[in-house]
Design a protein around this motif. Structure first.
Motif, mmCIF file in Angstrom:
data_model
loop_
_atom_site.group_PDB
_atom_site.id
_atom_site.type_symbol
_atom_site.label_atom_id
_atom_site.label_comp_id
_atom_site.label_asym_id
_atom_site.label_seq_id
_atom_site.Cartn_x
_atom_site.Cartn_y
_atom_site.Cartn_z
ATOM 1 N N ASN A 154 0.823 -1.212 0.000
ATOM 2 C CA ASN A 154 0.000 0.000 0.000
ATOM 3 C C ASN A 154 0.860 1.267 0.000
ATOM 4 O O ASN A 154 0.408 2.325 -0.425
ATOM 5 C CB ASN A 154 -0.951 -0.003 1.195
ATOM 6 C CG ASN A 154 -0.222 0.028 2.516
ATOM 7 O OD1 ASN A 154 0.701 -0.752 2.733
ATOM 8 N ND2 ASN A 154 -0.601 0.920 3.403
ATOM 9 N N LEU A 155 2.121 1.161 0.459
ATOM 10 C CA LEU A 155 3.029 2.306 0.397
ATOM 11 C C LEU A 155 3.876 2.299 -0.870
ATOM 12 O O LEU A 155 4.365 3.341 -1.295
ATOM 13 C CB LEU A 155 3.955 2.309 1.622
ATOM 14 C CG LEU A 155 3.289 2.572 2.978
ATOM 15 C CD1 LEU A 155 4.290 2.360 4.101
ATOM 16 C CD2 LEU A 155 2.716 3.980 3.042
ATOM 17 N N GLY A 156 4.073 1.104 -1.471
ATOM 18 C CA GLY A 156 4.867 1.019 -2.683
ATOM 19 C C GLY A 156 6.350 1.076 -2.441
ATOM 20 O O GLY A 156 7.098 1.658 -3.220
ATOM 21 N N ILE A 157 6.842 0.462 -1.344
ATOM 22 C CA ILE A 157 8.258 0.526 -0.986
ATOM 23 C C ILE A 157 8.793 -0.875 -0.747
ATOM 24 O O ILE A 157 8.026 -1.818 -0.525
ATOM 25 C CB ILE A 157 8.478 1.389 0.283
ATOM 26 C CG1 ILE A 157 7.675 0.813 1.468
ATOM 27 C CG2 ILE A 157 8.092 2.832 0.021
ATOM 28 C CD1 ILE A 157 7.889 1.542 2.766
ATOM 29 N N THR A 158 10.117 -1.024 -0.793
ATOM 30 C CA THR A 158 10.778 -2.289 -0.481
ATOM 31 C C THR A 158 11.424 -2.192 0.892
ATOM 32 O O THR A 158 11.883 -1.125 1.306
ATOM 33 C CB THR A 158 11.850 -2.622 -1.534
ATOM 34 O OG1 THR A 158 12.797 -1.549 -1.604
ATOM 35 C CG2 THR A 158 11.217 -2.824 -2.899
ATOM 36 N N LEU B 16 -7.547 1.081 -3.580
ATOM 37 C CA LEU B 16 -8.120 -0.099 -2.928
ATOM 38 C C LEU B 16 -7.164 -0.656 -1.874
ATOM 39 O O LEU B 16 -7.612 -1.077 -0.790
ATOM 40 C CB LEU B 16 -8.431 -1.168 -3.975
ATOM 41 C CG LEU B 16 -9.594 -0.856 -4.926
ATOM 42 C CD1 LEU B 16 -9.662 -1.890 -6.042
ATOM 43 C CD2 LEU B 16 -10.917 -0.814 -4.171
ATOM 44 N N GLN B 17 -5.874 -0.668 -2.171
ATOM 45 C CA GLN B 17 -4.903 -1.163 -1.190
ATOM 46 C C GLN B 17 -4.854 -0.272 0.042
ATOM 47 O O GLN B 17 -4.491 -0.725 1.127
ATOM 48 C CB GLN B 17 -3.510 -1.250 -1.815
ATOM 49 C CG GLN B 17 -3.350 -2.350 -2.836
ATOM 50 C CD GLN B 17 -3.494 -3.734 -2.228
ATOM 51 O OE1 GLN B 17 -3.358 -3.934 -1.024
ATOM 52 N NE2 GLN B 17 -3.802 -4.703 -3.072
ATOM 53 N N ASN B 18 -5.248 0.994 -0.106
ATOM 54 C CA ASN B 18 -5.246 1.922 1.028
ATOM 55 C C ASN B 18 -6.633 2.109 1.636
ATOM 56 O O ASN B 18 -6.864 3.089 2.348
ATOM 57 C CB ASN B 18 -4.686 3.277 0.586
ATOM 58 C CG ASN B 18 -3.182 3.268 0.471
ATOM 59 O OD1 ASN B 18 -2.466 3.406 1.455
ATOM 60 N ND2 ASN B 18 -2.685 3.079 -0.757
ATOM 61 N N GLY B 19 -7.549 1.168 1.363
ATOM 62 C CA GLY B 19 -8.814 1.131 2.082
ATOM 63 C C GLY B 19 -9.999 1.769 1.388
ATOM 64 O O GLY B 19 -11.020 2.037 2.046
ATOM 65 N N ALA B 20 -9.920 2.009 0.085
ATOM 66 C CA ALA B 20 -11.060 2.604 -0.616
ATOM 67 C C ALA B 20 -12.231 1.624 -0.639
ATOM 68 O O ALA B 20 -12.047 0.411 -0.795
ATOM 69 C CB ALA B 20 -10.662 2.997 -2.034
ATOM 70 N N ASN B 21 -13.448 2.177 -0.510
ATOM 71 C CA ASN B 21 -14.667 1.367 -0.508
ATOM 72 C C ASN B 21 -15.100 1.127 -1.947
ATOM 73 O O ASN B 21 -15.450 2.052 -2.679
ATOM 74 C CB ASN B 21 -15.772 2.087 0.265
ATOM 75 C CG ASN B 21 -17.021 1.238 0.424
ATOM 76 O OD1 ASN B 21 -17.111 0.134 -0.116
ATOM 77 N ND2 ASN B 21 -17.985 1.739 1.173
ATOM 78 N N VAL B 22 -15.089 -0.138 -2.360
ATOM 79 C CA VAL B 22 -15.386 -0.456 -3.747
ATOM 80 C C VAL B 22 -16.872 -0.360 -4.068
ATOM 81 O O VAL B 22 -17.266 -0.400 -5.239
ATOM 82 C CB VAL B 22 -14.856 -1.870 -4.066
ATOM 83 C CG1 VAL B 22 -15.757 -2.930 -3.448
ATOM 84 C CG2 VAL B 22 -14.719 -2.094 -5.567
ATOM 85 N N ASN B 23 -17.711 -0.197 -3.035
ATOM 86 C CA ASN B 23 -19.160 -0.131 -3.252
ATOM 87 C C ASN B 23 -19.754 1.227 -2.880
ATOM 88 O O ASN B 23 -20.979 1.354 -2.773
ATOM 89 C CB ASN B 23 -19.868 -1.233 -2.454
ATOM 90 C CG ASN B 23 -19.639 -2.606 -3.045
ATOM 91 O OD1 ASN B 23 -19.783 -2.804 -4.243
ATOM 92 N ND2 ASN B 23 -19.262 -3.558 -2.201
ATOM 93 N N GLY C 281 -10.614 -4.119 -17.668
ATOM 94 C CA GLY C 281 -9.671 -4.454 -16.607
ATOM 95 C C GLY C 281 -10.137 -3.971 -15.254
ATOM 96 O O GLY C 281 -9.976 -4.660 -14.242
ATOM 97 N N LEU C 282 -10.750 -2.767 -15.193
ATOM 98 C CA LEU C 282 -11.252 -2.253 -13.921
ATOM 99 C C LEU C 282 -12.456 -3.052 -13.444
ATOM 100 O O LEU C 282 -12.629 -3.266 -12.245
ATOM 101 C CB LEU C 282 -11.618 -0.774 -14.067
ATOM 102 C CG LEU C 282 -10.443 0.186 -14.247
ATOM 103 C CD1 LEU C 282 -10.939 1.616 -14.358
ATOM 104 C CD2 LEU C 282 -9.467 0.064 -13.085
ATOM 105 N N VAL C 283 -13.313 -3.473 -14.387
ATOM 106 C CA VAL C 283 -14.451 -4.319 -14.000
ATOM 107 C C VAL C 283 -13.937 -5.587 -13.340
ATOM 108 O O VAL C 283 -14.437 -6.021 -12.294
ATOM 109 C CB VAL C 283 -15.315 -4.643 -15.231
ATOM 110 C CG1 VAL C 283 -16.361 -5.694 -14.885
ATOM 111 C CG2 VAL C 283 -15.984 -3.384 -15.759
ATOM 112 N N CYS C 284 -12.941 -6.205 -13.928
ATOM 113 C CA CYS C 284 -12.347 -7.420 -13.356
ATOM 114 C C CYS C 284 -11.766 -7.140 -11.973
ATOM 115 O O CYS C 284 -11.959 -7.910 -11.037
ATOM 116 C CB CYS C 284 -11.280 -7.949 -14.300
ATOM 117 S SG CYS C 284 -10.443 -9.437 -13.727
ATOM 118 N N LEU C 285 -11.058 -5.995 -11.852
ATOM 119 C CA LEU C 285 -10.447 -5.639 -10.570
ATOM 120 C C LEU C 285 -11.496 -5.440 -9.489
ATOM 121 O O LEU C 285 -11.366 -5.957 -8.370
ATOM 122 C CB LEU C 285 -9.614 -4.366 -10.733
ATOM 123 C CG LEU C 285 -8.982 -3.796 -9.461
ATOM 124 C CD1 LEU C 285 -7.948 -4.757 -8.896
ATOM 125 C CD2 LEU C 285 -8.352 -2.430 -9.721
#
Length: 756
Positions: free
Chosen positions: A426-430, A637-644, A664-668
């Motif tokens: 969710n942060l995009g870091i290693t 979405l990885q940071n908690g967005a509500n998909v509905n 692709g977004l529909v699938c996601l």
């Protein structure tokens, strides 16, 4: 040979002679005491060495027994056997050393004390007696009266005899003194030389023994180093799995009651059940049941033989039990007998019933036929052919190389350790292993940790990692460390120091550029709105805007980004991303697909589900849907967005993705649990919208998701097969959306007509 006492002085019996022999006698007495003490200590040392050798041999035998226990492990058994042989050889050499020392002591010191010193003492006794006789003869000769000639003659004769005897004994005594003085040096030197030769031989042989296995020890040390690394990696994996399972809000029964019709070992399902005995007492016993080889069997212990309850599942039926005394019962009925069983919970009961029913159906090959029919129905939903080529499935290694090639990702984001093998998605870091453990302790609402080498990675996650990176995130979360003169931890820093740094950085956010205390609100130019009555509040421009708030890199807002065309053109000259409230900044950056600015907004406290009341209550996730940004949506979405979460028209992200034809977004969104049955203000669900827009791929996805949901809810036998097909097709769609999106821009103009 050095003479300690002169023979001439012996004949004179002078004071010098007497003083010399007294000195020698004292010296020999002291030497005897010291030698006896040395021999006693040496014997005790040798006895202790024998005890050590005995115990050491027992220790080596224990190692050999352990080697036999590890005979299935070639490396361990070879190591133990080789080292035990070397140790046994050293013990043999130590035993030889003890024997040599014992022999040397006996030959030299012990014989010197028992023979030479004893002979010296006996000679001394004779000398003392002769000296006393001479003294008596002298006294008698001196006392003889001159007038008594016979007494004078007797005294003179006795004196001559005593003097002759004394001279003879004294000469022998002097000889013995000189001999023992010389011999004591020889014996002691021979003893020490023999002792040191034995020690030298012992250590030389030991050196040669260990030198012969030196190469093997180096090889084993390398293997040991690799084993330590593997053990640490396994421990990290176990800790991660342990932490992941602890975070899941499920009961054990939910994890345990699963079955697999196509299990590779042939065991469809197994677990504990209570079985009612067929005797008159009807007792219940807990046994381990399993479905395997088309049979229902059980056993009490692992080594016990299997007891067959049903010989052939095709000849039996299963039904819920009617026992009034116990719950969760079910009955397996065959032509010859019936068996009453009890599960631990209702879900456990239903799963066992479903597993038995599935096994019965599999025996009649019904499952294969039903799968074919389902695949035919699925393929009939689309008017074209989907291309699921290998190009849509990027290799894991290639994706990881892309992640590691991002600036800053070759070192841990928080301590700069080289070659990190973990990531916060969710942060995009290693991250390195130690920092990843600290991140995991923060909770998934702060950081979601995943292994770069052990976990599987979805293509959209790999793209997300490539959009951000350690350098980008550190410019946000470490913006003020130079002006604050804060010292960043290094790889060798204590864990407590790293943990304090990570909490200050991501939880307390001490190092980001702070917003003014009065807050920043979305600033708009004064515009007359024709379609909206609500306007955004004005706010003064902050005196020192945060550095990480970037401009939209030459992009302007379109009508799809929440502002109509006229407003966008007017706002272009006066709106800057740096002037926005964090929530509005996230909203605008999502439309521009600018992940660094989105990460900056979240770092400054933006609500990932922020609602723009002036733009139909749209959220940042809906804004990211319009340009079709798969990576921006995945980041939210990885940071908690509500998909509905719906907008003012009751449309969620799935509706908007369907309207704009972003397959692709529909699938996601479907994979993330978006509702495919929710309807908008016009009463249309996503599948109806897809049919209206004649998008064959989206219709296929939505129908497949709906079918999968129905199969999951159904009580039928084959619900699980739909899950496998569903997951395979959605996986292919995900790969194509990330790697070959042009293949998903397929529409069928005949779909709407044929459907209507």
């Amino acid at each position: 040979m050095t003479i300690s006492v002169d023979f001439e002085e012996c004949l004179k019996d002078s004071l010098k002679f007497r003083a010399s022999i007294e000195g020698v006698e004292t010296e020999v007495t002291e030497l005897e005491v010291k030698l006896e003490k040395l021999v006693k200590i040496c014997n005790a040392t040798l006895e202790a060495g024998r005890i050590y050798s005995t115990n050491a041999r027992q220790f080596v035998n224990g190692i050999r027994e352990l080697s036999g226990h590890c005979k299935n492990d070639e490396m361990m058994s070879g190591c133990l056997e080789k080292f035990s042989n070397s140790l046994s050889n050293m013990i043999d050499q130590h035993t030889t050393l003890i024997e040599v020392i014992q022999k040397s002591v006996k030959q030299h010191l012990h014989s010197f004390i028992k023979e030479d010193v004893r002979k010296f003492k006996e000679t001394k006794k004779h000398f003392d007696k002769s000296s006393e006789d001479l003294e008596n003869a002298l006294n008698r000769n001196a006392q003889a009266p001159p007038k008594k000639q016979h007494e004078v003659d007797e005294a003179t004769s006795a004196l001559l005899t005593a003097r002759r005897s004394f001279r003879h004994v004294s000469l022998d005594y002097v000889l013995q003194i000189n001999v023992i003085q010389a011999k004591k040096k020889n014996e002691m030197l021979q003893f020490m030389v023999s002792l040191m030769d034995a020690q030298s031989s012992f250590f030389t042989q030991g050196f040669n023994t260990f030198k012969s296995i030196e190469a093997y020890k180096k090889q084993l040390a390398e293997q040991l180093h690799q084993l330590v690394l593997n053990s640490a990696r396994d421990k990290r994996d176990m800790e991660q799995r342990h932490a992941t399972i602890k975070q899941k809000d499920v009961f054990y029964d939910d994890l345990a009651v699963e079955f697999n019709i196509e299990a590779p070992n042939g065991v469809v399902m197994e677990g504990y059940l209570y079985k009612r005995a067929s005797n008159a007492f009807k007792t219940w016993n807990r046994r381990w049941f399993s479905i395997q080889n088309n049979q229902l069997v059980y056993q009490k212990k692992l080594k016990d033989n299997l007891t067959v309850v049903v010989e052939d599942l095709r000849l039996c039926t299963i039904k819920s039990g009617t026992d009034t005394e116990r719950r969760f019962c079910f009955e397996v009925v065959s032509p010859s007998k019936s068996c009453m069983l009890q599960a631990d919970s209702e879900k456990h009961q239903q799963t066992w019933i479903l597993a038995v029913q599935s096994s019965i159906a599999t025996a009649f090959n019904e499952r294969r036929e039903d799968n074919y029919s389902k695949l035919e129905r699925t393929s009939s939903m689309s008017t074209g052919v989907l291309d699921f080529s290998d190009e849509a499935r990027p290799g894991k290694e290639k994706g990881l190389e892309q992640v590691q090639a991002i600036p800053g990702n070759a070192q841990c984001c928080d301590c700069n350790e080289h070659l990190p093998e973990w990531a916060s998605i969710n942060l995009g870091i290693t991250l390195c292993i130690e920092c990843s453990g600290i991140h995991r302790s923060l909770g998934v609402h702060f950081s979601k940790v995943r292994s770069l080498t052990l976990d599987s990675w979805e293509p959209e996650l790999l793209k997300l990692m490539c959009e951000l990176g350690n350098s980008t995130i550190n410019r946000i979360y470490e913006a003020r460390i130079e002006e604050m003169t804060v010292k960043k931890p290094h790889p060798g820093s204590p864990r407590q120091e790293k943990e304090a740094w990570i909490r200050a950085k991501y939880v307390e956010k001490k190092f980001i550029h702070k917003l003014p205390e009065s807050g920043i609100r979305l600033r708009r130019c004064s515009l007359k709105r024709n379609q909206r009555t609500n306007t955004l509040e004005k706010a003064q421009k902050p005196e020192k805007p945060p550095k990480p708030f970037l401009k939209p890199r030459g992009k302007t807002l379109s009508s799809n980004s929440g502002v109509n065309d006229k407003e966008a053109s007017n706002a272009e000259s006066c709106d800057e991303l740096r002037d926005l409230h964090p929530g509005a900044l996230l909203y605008r950056a999502a439309a521009l697909q600018n992940l660094p600015v989105m990460a900056d907004a979240l770092a400054h406290g933006a609500d990932v589900n922020w609602v723009n009341a002036s733009d139909e209550n749209k959220t940042p996730l809906i804004q990211a849907v319009t340009p079709g940004s798969l990576v921006a949506c995945e980041f939210l979405l990885q940071n908690g967005a509500n998909v509905n979460q719906m907008d003012i028209h009751s449309r969620g992200p799935l509706h908007h993705a369907t309207i704009h034809g972003h397959t692709g977004l529909v699938c996601l969104f479907l994979k993330r649990g978006a509702s495919q049955t929710a309807v908008d203000e016009n009463g249309k669900d996503p599948i109806t919208i897809a049919i209206d827009t004649a998008n064959a791929d989206i219709v296929t996805l939505l129908r497949l998701a709906k079918m999968n949901e129905e199969m999951r809810e159904a009580e039928g036998v084959f619900g699980q097969a739909g899950d496998e097909t569903y997951n395979d097709i959605f996986r292919d769609f995900s790969h194509m959306a990330s790697n070959n999106p042009e293949k998903l821009k397929r529409k069928s103009h005949e779909l709407r007509t044929s459907t209507l």
